[in-house]
Design a protein around this motif. Sequence first.
Motif, PDB file in Angstrom:
ATOM      1  N   ILE A 206       0.859  -1.164   0.000  1.00 55.72           N
ATOM      2  CA  ILE A 206       0.000   0.000   0.000  1.00 55.72           C
ATOM      3  C   ILE A 206       0.907   1.229   0.000  1.00 55.72           C
ATOM      4  O   ILE A 206       1.950   1.252   0.647  1.00 55.72           O
ATOM      5  CB  ILE A 206      -0.944  -0.014   1.221  1.00 55.72           C
ATOM      6  N   ALA A 207       0.554   2.249  -0.756  1.00 55.58           N
ATOM      7  CA  ALA A 207       1.474   3.374  -0.941  1.00 55.58           C
ATOM      8  C   ALA A 207       1.560   4.278   0.287  1.00 55.58           C
ATOM      9  O   ALA A 207       2.583   4.919   0.516  1.00 55.58           O
ATOM     10  CB  ALA A 207       1.047   4.198  -2.156  1.00 55.58           C
ATOM     11  N   TYR A 208       0.485   4.339   1.082  1.00 57.04           N
ATOM     12  CA  TYR A 208       0.422   5.306   2.171  1.00 57.04           C
ATOM     13  C   TYR A 208       1.127   4.810   3.437  1.00 57.04           C
ATOM     14  O   TYR A 208       1.170   3.612   3.725  1.00 57.04           O
ATOM     15  CB  TYR A 208      -1.040   5.617   2.505  1.00 57.04           C
ATOM     16  N   SER A 209       1.600   5.768   4.210  1.00 57.32           N
ATOM     17  CA  SER A 209       2.193   5.445   5.510  1.00 57.32           C
ATOM     18  C   SER A 209       1.115   5.046   6.512  1.00 57.32           C
ATOM     19  O   SER A 209       1.342   4.203   7.387  1.00 57.32           O
ATOM     20  CB  SER A 209       2.961   6.656   6.053  1.00 57.32           C
ATOM     21  N   ALA A 210      -0.051   5.653   6.395  1.00 58.09           N
ATOM     22  CA  ALA A 210      -1.199   5.329   7.246  1.00 58.09           C
ATOM     23  C   ALA A 210      -2.462   5.806   6.539  1.00 58.09           C
ATOM     24  O   ALA A 210      -2.412   6.671   5.657  1.00 58.09           O
ATOM     25  CB  ALA A 210      -1.080   6.002   8.610  1.00 58.09           C
ATOM     26  N   VAL A 211      -3.593   5.223   6.923  1.00 56.60           N
ATOM     27  CA  VAL A 211      -4.898   5.587   6.373  1.00 56.60           C
ATOM     28  C   VAL A 211      -5.829   5.854   7.554  1.00 56.60           C
ATOM     29  O   VAL A 211      -5.823   5.095   8.535  1.00 56.60           O
ATOM     30  CB  VAL A 211      -5.465   4.462   5.485  1.00 56.60           C
TER      31      VAL A 211
ATOM     32  N   ASP B 102       8.824  13.079   3.193  1.00 57.08           N
ATOM     33  CA  ASP B 102       7.728  13.129   4.161  1.00 57.08           C
ATOM     34  C   ASP B 102       6.980  11.800   4.203  1.00 57.08           C
ATOM     35  O   ASP B 102       6.950  11.050   3.227  1.00 57.08           O
ATOM     36  CB  ASP B 102       6.715  14.219   3.779  1.00 57.08           C
ATOM     37  N   TYR B 103       6.332  11.536   5.332  1.00 53.98           N
ATOM     38  CA  TYR B 103       5.345  10.456   5.414  1.00 53.98           C
ATOM     39  C   TYR B 103       4.077  10.891   4.673  1.00 53.98           C
ATOM     40  O   TYR B 103       3.878  12.086   4.409  1.00 53.98           O
ATOM     41  CB  TYR B 103       4.997  10.160   6.876  1.00 53.98           C
ATOM     42  N   ALA B 104       3.224   9.926   4.350  1.00 53.47           N
ATOM     43  CA  ALA B 104       1.967  10.207   3.642  1.00 53.47           C
ATOM     44  C   ALA B 104       0.802   9.558   4.379  1.00 53.47           C
ATOM     45  O   ALA B 104       0.748   8.331   4.516  1.00 53.47           O
ATOM     46  CB  ALA B 104       2.032   9.663   2.211  1.00 53.47           C
TER      47      ALA B 104
ATOM     48  N   GLY C  66       3.844   2.326   7.536  1.00 50.41           N
ATOM     49  CA  GLY C  66       4.187   2.464   8.935  1.00 50.41           C
ATOM     50  C   GLY C  66       5.436   3.277   9.206  1.00 50.41           C
ATOM     51  O   GLY C  66       5.950   4.018   8.361  1.00 50.41           O
ATOM     52  N   LEU C  67       5.942   3.104  10.413  1.00 53.34           N
ATOM     53  CA  LEU C  67       7.068   3.874  10.915  1.00 53.34           C
ATOM     54  C   LEU C  67       8.362   3.515  10.205  1.00 53.34           C
ATOM     55  O   LEU C  67       8.637   2.333   9.961  1.00 53.34           O
ATOM     56  CB  LEU C  67       7.232   3.638  12.414  1.00 53.34           C
ATOM     57  N   HIS C  68       9.149   4.523   9.905  1.00 54.09           N
ATOM     58  CA  HIS C  68      10.487   4.343   9.312  1.00 54.09           C
ATOM     59  C   HIS C  68      10.449   3.547   8.011  1.00 54.09           C
ATOM     60  O   HIS C  68      11.366   2.780   7.710  1.00 54.09           O
ATOM     61  CB  HIS C  68      11.448   3.696  10.318  1.00 54.09           C
ATOM     62  N   LYS C  69       9.363   3.723   7.251  1.00 50.95           N
ATOM     63  CA  LYS C  69       9.253   3.110   5.932  1.00 50.95           C
ATOM     64  C   LYS C  69       8.953   4.216   4.908  1.00 50.95           C
ATOM     65  O   LYS C  69       8.094   5.062   5.134  1.00 50.95           O
ATOM     66  CB  LYS C  69       8.141   2.057   5.893  1.00 50.95           C
ATOM     67  N   ARG C  70       9.657   4.180   3.794  1.00 52.16           N
ATOM     68  CA  ARG C  70       9.471   5.183   2.757  1.00 52.16           C
ATOM     69  C   ARG C  70       8.103   5.013   2.100  1.00 52.16           C
ATOM     70  O   ARG C  70       7.719   3.912   1.708  1.00 52.16           O
ATOM     71  CB  ARG C  70      10.581   5.064   1.713  1.00 52.16           C
ATOM     72  N   THR C  71       7.372   6.105   2.004  1.00 48.91           N
ATOM     73  CA  THR C  71       6.064   6.056   1.371  1.00 48.91           C
ATOM     74  C   THR C  71       6.207   5.915  -0.146  1.00 48.91           C
ATOM     75  O   THR C  71       7.289   6.123  -0.711  1.00 48.91           O
ATOM     76  CB  THR C  71       5.264   7.337   1.695  1.00 48.91           C
ATOM     77  N   GLY C  72       5.095   5.608  -0.808  1.00 48.64           N
ATOM     78  CA  GLY C  72       5.085   5.565  -2.268  1.00 48.64           C
ATOM     79  C   GLY C  72       4.044   6.491  -2.843  1.00 48.64           C
ATOM     80  O   GLY C  72       3.704   6.385  -4.021  1.00 48.64           O
TER      81      GLY C  72
ATOM     82  N   ASN D 233       6.922  11.388  -6.324  1.00 50.57           N
ATOM     83  CA  ASN D 233       8.188  10.968  -6.934  1.00 50.57           C
ATOM     84  C   ASN D 233       9.146  10.532  -5.837  1.00 50.57           C
ATOM     85  O   ASN D 233       8.851  10.691  -4.640  1.00 50.57           O
ATOM     86  CB  ASN D 233       8.796  12.077  -7.808  1.00 50.57           C
ATOM     87  N   ALA D 234      10.286   9.994  -6.234  1.00 45.32           N
ATOM     88  CA  ALA D 234      11.208   9.412  -5.273  1.00 45.32           C
ATOM     89  C   ALA D 234      11.698  10.441  -4.257  1.00 45.32           C
ATOM     90  O   ALA D 234      11.800  10.149  -3.050  1.00 45.32           O
ATOM     91  CB  ALA D 234      12.398   8.779  -6.003  1.00 45.32           C
ATOM     92  N   GLU D 235      11.995  11.648  -4.730  1.00 47.84           N
ATOM     93  CA  GLU D 235      12.494  12.678  -3.814  1.00 47.84           C
ATOM     94  C   GLU D 235      11.450  13.041  -2.764  1.00 47.84           C
ATOM     95  O   GLU D 235      11.757  13.144  -1.562  1.00 47.84           O
ATOM     96  CB  GLU D 235      12.890  13.925  -4.607  1.00 47.84           C
ATOM     97  N   LEU D 236      10.204  13.221  -3.195  1.00 39.30           N
ATOM     98  CA  LEU D 236       9.140  13.565  -2.255  1.00 39.30           C
ATOM     99  C   LEU D 236       8.828  12.413  -1.315  1.00 39.30           C
ATOM    100  O   LEU D 236       8.473  12.632  -0.147  1.00 39.30           O
ATOM    101  CB  LEU D 236       7.891  13.977  -3.031  1.00 39.30           C
ATOM    102  N   ASN D 237       8.952  11.194  -1.806  1.00 38.29           N
ATOM    103  CA  ASN D 237       8.690  10.027  -0.960  1.00 38.29           C
ATOM    104  C   ASN D 237       9.729   9.876   0.146  1.00 38.29           C
ATOM    105  O   ASN D 237       9.433   9.315   1.208  1.00 38.29           O
ATOM    106  CB  ASN D 237       8.648   8.756  -1.802  1.00 38.29           C
TER     107      ASN D 237
END
Length: 313
Positions: free
Chosen positions: A65-70, A99-101, A82-88, A92-96
């Motif tokens: 799932i692309a989001y850090s949380a829903v 910040d968390y999403a 979740g925590l300490h995981k790069r969002t999708g 783009n890669a730089e924005l991911n």
Amino acid sequence: MRLVEREAWGAPAKSPAAYLPSARGVKVHYLGSPYSSRAHSLCDDYVRQIRAEHLANAREGYVDIAYSAVVCEHGYVYEGRGLHKRTGANGNAELNMRDYAVCALLGSSGLTKPPDAMLSGLRDAIEWFRANGAAGDWIGGHRDGYATQCPGDPLYAWVKAGAPRPGGSGGGSGGEDPYKVRAGDTLSGIARRLDLDWRELAKVNAIGEPYTVYVGQELDLPEAGGTQAPPYPGRSAFVLGRRHQAVTDLDRQLVRLGFTRHHNGDGYQPGPLFTAYTRKNVADFQRSRPELSPDPDGYPGPVTWELAHTLPR
């Protein structure tokens, strides 16, 4: 904070997404497609649908799932990557990596205005990433730095106002005012002072090992009269011979309430496997309740799940 961990809504326990040591802050998203208000028991179905759609998106190549949380309209925070995981999800890669999403279950039509419970849940998620995921203080919308209408005008107005908790408090979703951590406080010490179970205090605030709190942190207090039940995981969680994290949770409630007479000879122990002993102990519990006694089949439905979590010991 009403956190629904990944296994509780049907995802693997850990996300395969890349490690994220820290973040500038949190970007708020919405679905950007039609979405209708629904009963809370159906929200986890929609979170699973989002994950399935993302995994099927060959163009984007999502690993999860692309989001850090829903966050749903009822204020529950579903753990995404979740925590300490790069969002999708940020574009783009730089924005991911920046910040968390956090995505609100809010649509471009249907349910378009965030209710107060959702705003409280979004605030809970932001504070969770700050306290446990090394997120900074910055809060923005998906449209900040990326060409999109997300998170929609009503939600973006809240973001630009500083993402305040409804009522003007930094408090949580419980029925009492939050406790603000002071210098020298520990989680167990706070629980003793307030006559609470430290494990319930940790659970309500999504605090995991090593159970650290920090000065100024605002802790939601467990509601009097019992813990609020987490979202019902669905009947597919309770199949003989199959494992699900929700079974462990159910077992803990059976032990707490004293329905443990059926076991393999070594006492009844919580675990993820739904066994014949689990079913018999559930049936004993169902027979003890007038709401459930007409059909004590041993398989937890929504009412059994709710009562098991909320009845006093």
